[in-house]
Design an enzyme around this catalytic site. Structure first.
Site, mmCIF file in Angstrom:
data_model
loop_
_atom_site.group_PDB
_atom_site.id
_atom_site.type_symbol
_atom_site.label_atom_id
_atom_site.label_comp_id
_atom_site.label_asym_id
_atom_site.label_seq_id
_atom_site.Cartn_x
_atom_site.Cartn_y
_atom_site.Cartn_z
ATOM 1 N N LYS A 196 14.287 -13.429 13.648
ATOM 2 C CA LYS A 196 14.260 -13.064 12.221
ATOM 3 C C LYS A 196 14.971 -14.133 11.368
ATOM 4 O O LYS A 196 15.559 -15.060 11.911
ATOM 5 C CB LYS A 196 14.889 -11.681 12.043
HETATM 6 C C1 LIG Z 1 12.056 -6.722 14.112
HETATM 7 C C2 LIG Z 1 11.479 -5.565 13.383
HETATM 8 C C3 LIG Z 1 12.037 -4.287 13.432
HETATM 9 C C4 LIG Z 1 13.131 -3.896 14.376
HETATM 10 O O1 LIG Z 1 14.234 -4.689 14.308
HETATM 11 P P1 LIG Z 1 15.242 -4.767 15.567
HETATM 12 O O2 LIG Z 1 16.390 -5.506 14.987
HETATM 13 O O3 LIG Z 1 14.520 -5.535 16.634
HETATM 14 O O4 LIG Z 1 15.570 -3.390 15.976
HETATM 15 C C5 LIG Z 1 11.499 -3.298 12.623
HETATM 16 N N1 LIG Z 1 10.437 -3.545 11.828
HETATM 17 C C6 LIG Z 1 9.846 -4.753 11.786
HETATM 18 C C7 LIG Z 1 8.693 -4.958 10.873
HETATM 19 C C8 LIG Z 1 10.332 -5.794 12.574
HETATM 20 O O5 LIG Z 1 9.724 -6.987 12.549
#
Ligand SMILES: *Cc1c(COP(=O)(O)O)cnc(C)c1O
Length: 397
Positions: A196
């Protein structure tokens, strides 16, 4: 004559696979973590406060609550918004399962509605048509880092008395008409997983302008107990009251220090992501079998992903083969996302294929290209070369 593809025994563009996403961690990040490890507080200490203040300021919101994952942030947001048994949440199927899973955690029911084929995000008209007296929340997703259609979703939520939640897991740094994501929806959630925009290994943040939502998220991440251990310590008091059923979704100081250090670099990383995306778009524009992804005017994307759509009628093969051929060339392509209700668990809950035909159709022709700030110019050139090599080989002449 098209070049011989690696999948057919030709030389790959890259001998080693380029991943689709990757973190950037430097010496300052490592030093920030080490400093906390030597301090008195490993969790729920001063680094949490500093990180929350920095994320709130960056995202343009009054409050930020750091939690242990983006999924925990969504769970806390759904809880704060009052999702419970008998309540529905209108959302997009073209997302990671956690968006909808967080509704199920609260006993609510996700209602999947179709997407806008241009943006690949929640279609506001479809969302409006799905609102019933059971609806509590509209949960938008800023797909690939582009803000969702808030120009329509914000007034819709107001008109219907619904809470608008933005799953901005892709979109820290994005903005819409100059307003940062975080200051638009009622509650916004971020993820700091390694692929991310910034990372803390695992982590998430809930941001909101409303004190009551922030307080609910804060209590929720700490077992439903209002005051944290440090506050009790300072008060010289042993008493605490568990008011609701919460979880241990706390974020360690160790990771908040990493997040704070990462956040300082986000604007430069975001600019690099945008520059790479621009090179992709310039290279693929005018290719008959390719449809580049473009954010709408007025929307600044965080460019978490670069989704490339194939015109399958202009190829002699399907998405599966194009995907395999790109992997063989050493390009770590991915696909975002399998429609959530296609997963076996959702099928067992009674969701059926065909519910959102546009999302299903777009899913069938999507491929995600590598995009992360540490990519070099030669890495970018390799991706472009491999994509053009593969679509040339499979192109309808
Ligand atoms: C990465 C992601 C999540 C979950 O995030 P985590 O930190 O992995 O729990 C939720 N929604 C979307 C759209 C994502 O890309």
């Amino acid at each position: 004559m098209a070049e011989r593809l690696a999948i057919d025994g030709g030389a790959p563009v890259r001998p080693q696979r380029l991943p689709y996403g990757r973190q950037t961690v430097d010496a300052a990040d490592i030093a920030a973590v080490v400093d906390v490890l030597k301090s008195d507080w490993l969790t729920t200490g001063p680094a949490v406060d500093a990180y929350e203040a920095a994320v709130a300021a960056f995202a343009g919101a009054a409050h930020a609550v750091a939690v242990s994952s983006g999924t925990a942030a969504l769970h806390a947001a759904m809880h704060a918004a009052g999702v419970e048994r008998g309540r529905e949440v209108v959302t997009t199927p073209l997302t990671f399962a956690a968006t909808a899973n967080s509704v199920l955690y609260c006993g609510g029911a996700p209602v999947f509605v179709d997407i806008d084929p241009d943006t690949l995000m929640l279609d506001p008209a479809a969302a409006e048509a799905a609102v019933t007296e059971k609806t509590r929340v509209i949960a938008a997703v800023d797909y690939a880092g582009q803000p969702a259609d808030y120009g329509a979703l914000v007034p819709l939520a107001r008109r219907k008395g619904l809470v608008l939640i933005d799953d901005a897991s892709h979109a820290l740094g994005a903005s819409c008409d100059g307003v940062p994501v975080g200051a638009i929806a009622d509650i916004t959630t971020f993820s700091t997983h390694p692929v991310k925009p910034i990372t803390t290994g695992e982590g998430g943040v809930v941001v909101t302008n409303r004190g009551a939502y922030a307080q609910a998220a804060r209590t929720f991440r700490n077992h439903g107990i209002a005051a944290d251990a440090r506050v009790r310590e300072q008060r010289g008091d042993w008493h605490y009251a568990m008011e609701t059923l919460g979880y241990n979704y706390r974020m360690p100081d160790i990771l908040c220090a990493l997040g704070l250090s990462q956040l300082a670099k986000l604007p430069a990383w975001q600019a690099r992501r945008a520059a790479i995306a621009e090179r992709y778009t310039a290279a693929f524009d005018g290719q008959p079998a390719l449809e580049p992804y473009r954010p709408r005017p007025g929307r600044v994307s965080a460019w978490h992903l670069y989704p490339l759509r194939l015109h399958l009628d202009r190829l002699t093969t399907g998405r599966q083969q194009v995907f395999a051929a790109l992997r063989a060339e050493g390009i770590g392509v991915n696909v975002h996302y399998i429609p959530v209700y296609w997963h076996p668990y959702y099928e067992r809950l009674g969701y059926r294929r065909g519910m959102c035909p546009i999302a299903e159709q777009e899913y069938e022709r999507l491929i995600t290209l590598p995009l992360w700030p540490g990519m070099t110019d030669p890495d970018v050139a390799d991706v472009i070369e491999a994509v053009l090599k593969v679509v040339t080989a499979y192109g309808v002449s």
